[in-house]
Design an enzyme around this catalytic site. Structure first.
Site, PDB file in Angstrom:
ATOM      1  N   TYR A  69       0.838  -1.202   0.000  1.00  0.00           N
ATOM      2  CA  TYR A  69       0.000   0.000   0.000  1.00  0.00           C
ATOM      3  C   TYR A  69       0.872   1.251   0.000  1.00  0.00           C
ATOM      4  O   TYR A  69       0.553   2.254  -0.621  1.00  0.00           O
ATOM      5  CB  TYR A  69      -0.904   0.066   1.243  1.00  0.00           C
ATOM      6  CG  TYR A  69      -1.785  -1.120   1.447  1.00  0.00           C
ATOM      7  CD1 TYR A  69      -2.926  -1.290   0.685  1.00  0.00           C
ATOM      8  CD2 TYR A  69      -1.505  -2.057   2.433  1.00  0.00           C
ATOM      9  CE1 TYR A  69      -3.760  -2.377   0.871  1.00  0.00           C
ATOM     10  CE2 TYR A  69      -2.330  -3.154   2.632  1.00  0.00           C
ATOM     11  CZ  TYR A  69      -3.458  -3.300   1.851  1.00  0.00           C
ATOM     12  OH  TYR A  69      -4.279  -4.374   2.045  1.00  0.00           O
ATOM     13  N   LEU A  88      -7.942  18.168 -12.808  1.00  0.00           N
ATOM     14  CA  LEU A  88      -7.968  16.975 -11.960  1.00  0.00           C
ATOM     15  C   LEU A  88      -7.920  15.712 -12.813  1.00  0.00           C
ATOM     16  O   LEU A  88      -7.376  14.692 -12.385  1.00  0.00           O
ATOM     17  CB  LEU A  88      -9.222  16.968 -11.088  1.00  0.00           C
ATOM     18  CG  LEU A  88      -9.308  18.042 -10.010  1.00  0.00           C
ATOM     19  CD1 LEU A  88     -10.587  17.876  -9.207  1.00  0.00           C
ATOM     20  CD2 LEU A  88      -8.100  18.008  -9.112  1.00  0.00           C
ATOM     21  N   GLU A  89      -8.483  15.773 -14.002  1.00  0.00           N
ATOM     22  CA  GLU A  89      -8.437  14.634 -14.913  1.00  0.00           C
ATOM     23  C   GLU A  89      -6.983  14.217 -15.181  1.00  0.00           C
ATOM     24  O   GLU A  89      -6.672  13.037 -15.239  1.00  0.00           O
ATOM     25  CB  GLU A  89      -9.126  14.981 -16.242  1.00  0.00           C
ATOM     26  CG  GLU A  89     -10.628  15.159 -16.143  1.00  0.00           C
ATOM     27  CD  GLU A  89     -11.086  16.561 -15.731  1.00  0.00           C
ATOM     28  OE1 GLU A  89     -12.277  16.859 -15.926  1.00  0.00           O
ATOM     29  OE2 GLU A  89     -10.269  17.355 -15.206  1.00  0.00           O
ATOM     30  N   LYS A 115     -11.384  17.891  -4.654  1.00  0.00           N
ATOM     31  CA  LYS A 115     -11.023  19.164  -4.035  1.00  0.00           C
ATOM     32  C   LYS A 115     -12.123  19.470  -3.019  1.00  0.00           C
ATOM     33  O   LYS A 115     -13.244  19.778  -3.400  1.00  0.00           O
ATOM     34  CB  LYS A 115     -11.018  20.297  -5.059  1.00  0.00           C
ATOM     35  CG  LYS A 115      -9.902  20.306  -6.036  1.00  0.00           C
ATOM     36  CD  LYS A 115     -10.065  21.551  -6.923  1.00  0.00           C
ATOM     37  CE  LYS A 115      -8.972  21.693  -7.923  1.00  0.00           C
ATOM     38  NZ  LYS A 115      -9.127  22.931  -8.722  1.00  0.00           N
TER      39      LYS A 115
END
Length: 137
Positions: A69, A88-89, A115
């Site tokens: 992780y 953000l993409e 966000k």
């Protein structure tokens, strides 16, 4: 169910249900299209699901049979705290691509980037994107 959603569901069924889950990863980054987002930055919250066969790790109880992780966490941290993206993409795509590139055991990844503090008139918890990417055959 929309055609895209049905296709994703069918893919997940074929892959099986094993996945690593990382939730609520929080980092300060400087992503966005507004100048103040790039200079001041803001908090981003990221969730990652990484599909892989976990049977060997379940049987052996050995970290060598899975993906740590912490390794995925570091990818997310490097992208969010790293060079600025406008969208953000693009942040989500960078996380997904890096994860699939680094870990051949992972067959697909879902990345959600949010966000929680945005300059929008109105009441909301967050704005964000979620993408799903599969390893190309």
């Amino acid at each position: 169910m929309a055609a895209a959603g049905k296709k994703e569901e069918e893919t997940l069924v074929r892959m099986g249900g094993d996945k690593l889950i990382l939730r609520g990863l929080r980092f300060h980054g400087k992503h966005g299209v507004k100048p103040e987002e790039k200079t001041l930055g803001q908090k981003f919250v990221v969730d990652v699901d990484a599909w892989m066969d976990l049977a060997a790790a379940g049987d052996s109880d050995d970290i060598a049979d899975t993906v740590s992780y912490t390794s995925i966490y570091r990818i997310v941290q490097d992208v969010v705290e790293g060079p600025s993206h406008n969208l953000l993409e693009s942040v989500a795509q960078s996380i997904a691509n890096s994860t699939l590139l680094k870990f051949h055991q992972i067959s697909a990844v879902r990345v959600k980037v949010e966000k929680p503090h945005v300059a929008v008139k109105g009441v909301l918890d967050c704005l964000g994107v979620e993408i799903f990417r599969q390893r190309k055959p």
